[in-house]
Write a protein that holds these residues in place. Structure first.
Motif, PDB file in Angstrom:
ATOM      1  N   GLY A 193       0.782  -1.236   0.000  1.00 29.65           N
ATOM      2  CA  GLY A 193       0.000   0.000   0.000  1.00 29.65           C
ATOM      3  C   GLY A 193       0.812   1.283   0.000  1.00 29.65           C
ATOM      4  O   GLY A 193       0.258   2.358  -0.216  1.00 29.65           O
ATOM      5  N   ARG A 194       2.101   1.200   0.276  1.00 33.67           N
ATOM      6  CA  ARG A 194       2.965   2.369   0.180  1.00 33.67           C
ATOM      7  C   ARG A 194       4.265   1.863  -0.415  1.00 33.67           C
ATOM      8  O   ARG A 194       4.703   0.771  -0.104  1.00 33.67           O
ATOM      9  N   ASP A 195       4.891   2.665  -1.271  1.00 36.30           N
ATOM     10  CA  ASP A 195       6.126   2.256  -1.940  1.00 36.30           C
ATOM     11  C   ASP A 195       7.149   1.889  -0.852  1.00 36.30           C
ATOM     12  O   ASP A 195       7.601   2.745  -0.110  1.00 36.30           O
ATOM     13  N   THR A 231     -10.219  13.218   3.874  1.00 33.28           N
ATOM     14  CA  THR A 231      -9.353  14.073   3.040  1.00 33.28           C
ATOM     15  C   THR A 231      -8.094  14.517   3.776  1.00 33.28           C
ATOM     16  O   THR A 231      -8.084  14.653   5.004  1.00 33.28           O
ATOM     17  N   GLN A 232      -7.060  14.718   2.992  1.00 36.26           N
ATOM     18  CA  GLN A 232      -5.825  15.327   3.506  1.00 36.26           C
ATOM     19  C   GLN A 232      -5.925  16.805   3.175  1.00 36.26           C
ATOM     20  O   GLN A 232      -6.300  17.156   2.058  1.00 36.26           O
ATOM     21  N   ASN A 233      -5.624  17.651   4.143  1.00 41.04           N
ATOM     22  CA  ASN A 233      -5.890  19.077   3.984  1.00 41.04           C
ATOM     23  C   ASN A 233      -4.750  19.933   4.515  1.00 41.04           C
ATOM     24  O   ASN A 233      -3.782  19.431   5.071  1.00 41.04           O
ATOM     25  N   PRO A 280       0.216   8.403  12.771  1.00 40.89           N
ATOM     26  CA  PRO A 280       0.362   9.818  12.415  1.00 40.89           C
ATOM     27  C   PRO A 280      -0.929  10.418  11.861  1.00 40.89           C
ATOM     28  O   PRO A 280      -1.193  11.604  12.090  1.00 40.89           O
ATOM     29  N   HIS A 281      -1.734   9.651  11.160  1.00 40.48           N
ATOM     30  CA  HIS A 281      -2.992  10.191  10.636  1.00 40.48           C
ATOM     31  C   HIS A 281      -3.957  10.521  11.781  1.00 40.48           C
ATOM     32  O   HIS A 281      -4.597  11.569  11.782  1.00 40.48           O
ATOM     33  N   LEU A 282      -4.034   9.616  12.756  1.00 37.08           N
ATOM     34  CA  LEU A 282      -4.864   9.875  13.938  1.00 37.08           C
ATOM     35  C   LEU A 282      -4.388  11.153  14.624  1.00 37.08           C
ATOM     36  O   LEU A 282      -5.182  12.031  14.976  1.00 37.08           O
ATOM     37  N   SER A 320      -4.136   8.519  -3.527  1.00 38.23           N
ATOM     38  CA  SER A 320      -5.175   8.226  -2.539  1.00 38.23           C
ATOM     39  C   SER A 320      -4.619   7.072  -1.728  1.00 38.23           C
ATOM     40  O   SER A 320      -4.115   6.097  -2.300  1.00 38.23           O
ATOM     41  N   GLU A 321      -4.645   7.187  -0.414  1.00 33.53           N
ATOM     42  CA  GLU A 321      -3.965   6.213   0.434  1.00 33.53           C
ATOM     43  C   GLU A 321      -4.947   5.290   1.133  1.00 33.53           C
ATOM     44  O   GLU A 321      -6.111   5.625   1.308  1.00 33.53           O
ATOM     45  N   ILE A 322      -4.418   4.159   1.594  1.00 33.38           N
ATOM     46  CA  ILE A 322      -5.196   3.208   2.384  1.00 33.38           C
ATOM     47  C   ILE A 322      -5.377   3.740   3.809  1.00 33.38           C
ATOM     48  O   ILE A 322      -4.441   4.295   4.389  1.00 33.38           O
TER      49      ILE A 322
HETATM   50  O1  LIG Z   1      -0.035  12.111   5.935  1.00 35.45           O
HETATM   51  C1  LIG Z   1       0.797  11.838   5.077  1.00 35.45           C
HETATM   52  O2  LIG Z   1       1.736  12.697   4.599  1.00 35.45           O
HETATM   53  C2  LIG Z   1       2.526  12.006   3.633  1.00 35.45           C
HETATM   54  C3  LIG Z   1       2.482  12.706   2.327  1.00 35.45           C
HETATM   55  O3  LIG Z   1       1.155  12.876   1.914  1.00 35.45           O
HETATM   56  C4  LIG Z   1       3.112  14.071   2.383  1.00 35.45           C
HETATM   57  O4  LIG Z   1       4.464  13.978   2.674  1.00 35.45           O
HETATM   58  C5  LIG Z   1       1.913  10.683   3.551  1.00 35.45           C
HETATM   59  O5  LIG Z   1       2.297   9.748   2.730  1.00 35.45           O
HETATM   60  C6  LIG Z   1       0.918  10.595   4.430  1.00 35.45           C
HETATM   61  O6  LIG Z   1       0.182   9.517   4.637  1.00 35.45           O
END
Ligand SMILES: O=C1O[C@H]([C@@H](O)CO)C(O)=C1O
Length: 547
Positions: A285-287, A353-355, A512-514, A443-445
């Motif tokens: 889900g992430r590189d 959303t990321q804002n 970190p998202h929380l 768009s992330e998981i």
């Molecule tokens: O919250 C996030 O920030 C980074 C990116 O969007 C900005 O560096 C990332 O992968 C997240 O999941």
């Protein structure tokens, strides 16, 4: 049923989870913390003493519903006041259902700092699992950074934003190898071969098995960020449990596990017993920039020092979402499991959303990025303290013109501490709607975890959820879970019955998202909550309240 007592002290200590010395959070000198093992119906009592010098602490019992004990859920600012240095808080709660669970810190980013451990509940005496196994192993998966969590937090709340990046290591039961690999000769980097005597604290815990037996592997993920894939060379696995609920058994070569989830799989040791086999865990889900975590499935006749002569399983490509979806959509409740109500009373659609907020980076739900109040909601709602948090409820939907496939024209969000008030005993549908993040085509998981309840996962879809999509819902045998993932640019539909008086967090389990606000609060039937222990109220506006 028994009452099981534990006395725990939480402290920072030196450790080397991935063979490199670092500061970790420990419980009674252990990292990961001690495993709690109980039987369904038991009462767990943990006297938790905060031995940290400069910060509070709480512990959340992930997957335990806390029926009738919402103050024991261990969420700072929500169910209780953080426990101050030197203070002791008594967590007392019932483990009513068997399953594979874990516990972890729920204050700041203390889970990322290593505050976690396993909680395993066996069937009550006289009851049997619907499957047979001869023995079991427990694998608690996590990810690890060399940068301290305090520094990570500062980066996340700075302008310009500093992202935590990818983990240095993946850990299995708190053990990883940063500067070496057990499979060095199969890797295309110049990483060196690990040499372990076996008693080093970062040496992999080998799974020693006998031939022709069935093993239950309990697998739980408390990663801060990483979605993981686990595979065992040469062996298939049958998935039988998800988040403490039995599922219709199905066979897999590898399985995806997101932060906050747990599974049990059955493994038959039916391969050549004169060999050992790789167990691998890799990032999805992430590189990925992190090496696989490795250990061995080692048959009794073969010394663990005999490494396999073939390469470890190859983790599916990080962005092979079809592979992830195929796995996730194969999970159905075991026949005879509780079925969802056929209709819902309220539908809440939550846009992820990321804002930005004054140049800071945040995550928001329906354009509200959550800020936790200084007085925990449970007490402030029970006592009707209207100035403890925003009285305006956050919205049940988002602007229908919002294009989830593109970065928003206006990327700013608002912040708030409002709660969703849910009528007790009603059925709630939640549609989690994913969207494009700040950057184009990203768009992330997000694995979403609900406190205080299990929910039925009714379905997944691509793009924007629209009227009529509910026709695709599975109302017959949807799995019951406490964590469900939303895939990039897609939606996930959940249903739960709000039958547990209390105040419950619902949030992205990526730490970190929380921390950046990706959370909502559900309050229900708080007037029906029994007497809250005064230690849970001993801060903010409830500091002087008795009940
Ligand atoms: O919250 C996030 O920030 C980074 C990116 O969007 C900005 O560096 C990332 O992968 C997240 O999941």
């Amino acid at each position: 049923a028994k009452v099981r007592h534990f006395k725990w002290e939480v402290e920072y200590m030196y450790g080397a989870p991935d063979c490199q010395e670092n500061v970790v959070m420990g419980i009674n000198g252990q990292f990961p913390g001690p495993t709690i093992r109980a039987k369904a119906g038991d009462t767990i009592v943990v006297d938790l003493t905060n031995k940290l010098h400069t910060e509070g602490v709480v512990i959340h019992w992930h997957g335990i519903r806390q029926l009738g004990t919402p103050w024991a859920d261990g969420t700072a600012s929500i169910s209780q006041c953080a426990i101050n240095p030197g203070e002791t808080f008594e967590y007392r709660f019932k483990v009513d259902r068997p399953g594979t669970y874990f516990y972890h810190g729920h204050y700041g980013m203390q889970r990322s700092a290593g505050l976690y451990g396993s909680l395993i509940v066996d069937m009550a005496d006289g009851e049997k699992e619907p499957f047979h196994y001869d023995a079991e192993f427990n694998l608690l998966l996590s990810d690890w950074w060399h940068k301290s969590v305090h520094e990570q937090e500062v980066g996340l709340s700075s302008n310009p934003f500093r992202w935590i990046g990818e983990p240095q290591s993946l850990l299995i039961n708190g053990r990883g190898q940063y500067n070496c690999s057990l499979a060095a000769k199969f890797s295309n980097s110049s990483i060196s071969q690990c040499k372990f005597k076996g008693n080093e604290k970062c040496a992999p815990q080998v799974l020693k098995v006998r031939p022709n037996k069935t093993y239950r592997l309990r697998i739980a993920s408390t990663t801060a960020l990483a979605s993981l894939n686990l595979a065992i060379k040469g062996h298939k696995m049958a998935v039988v449990e998800a988040d403490g609920n039995h599922v219709q058994p199905f066979a897999v070569n590898d399985l995806d596990i997101y932060s906050g989830e747990s599974y049990s799989v059955l493994l038959k040791t039916d391969q050549n017993p004169y060999k050992n086999y790789w167990v691998s865990i890799g990032v999805r889900g992430r590189d990925p920039k992190t090496n696989q975590a490795l250990t061995l499935l080692s048959y009794s006749a073969t010394p663990a020092s005999k490494l396999p002569t073939t390469q470890p399983p190859v983790t599916p490509r990080w962005d092979d979402y079809n592979h992830s979806k195929a796995f996730t959509k194969s999970i159905y409740a075991l026949m005879g499991s509780p079925q969802p109500p056929k209709t819902y009373d309220r539908r809440i659609i939550l846009l992820n959303t990321q804002n930005r907020l004054n140049g800071f980076v945040k995550w928001a739900i329906n354009n509200v990025s959550l800020v936790l109040p200084s007085t925990p909601y449970l007490g402030s709602i029970k006592f009707g303290l209207n100035n403890a948090f925003d009285q305006k409820s956050p919205p049940d939907n988002y602007d229908s013109s919002y294009d989830i496939m593109k970065p928003a024209p206006n990327q700013n969000t608002t912040q708030g501490s409002g709660v969703y008030s849910i009528t007790l005993n009603t059925t709630v549908d939640v549609i989690l709607q994913n969207a494009n993040a700040l950057a184009k085509d990203v768009s992330e998981i997000h694995p979403w975890h609900l406190h205080g309840h299990d929910f039925w996962v009714l379905g997944y879809g691509e793009g924007k959820f629209k009227d009529g999509d509910e026709k695709t819902f599975n109302l017959k045998n949807p799995p019951l879970r406490n964590t469900a993932v939303i895939f990039p640019f897609g939606w996930t539909a959940l249903r739960f019955v709000a039958d547990n008086p209390g105040v419950w967090a619902f949030h992205c389990h990526i730490e970190p998202h929380l921390h950046m606000g990706m959370e909502v609060i559900f309050a229900q039937g708080v007037h029906r909550v029994g007497q809250i222990p005064k230690e849970a109220l001993a801060c903010g506006l409830t500091g002087n309240k008795q009940n």
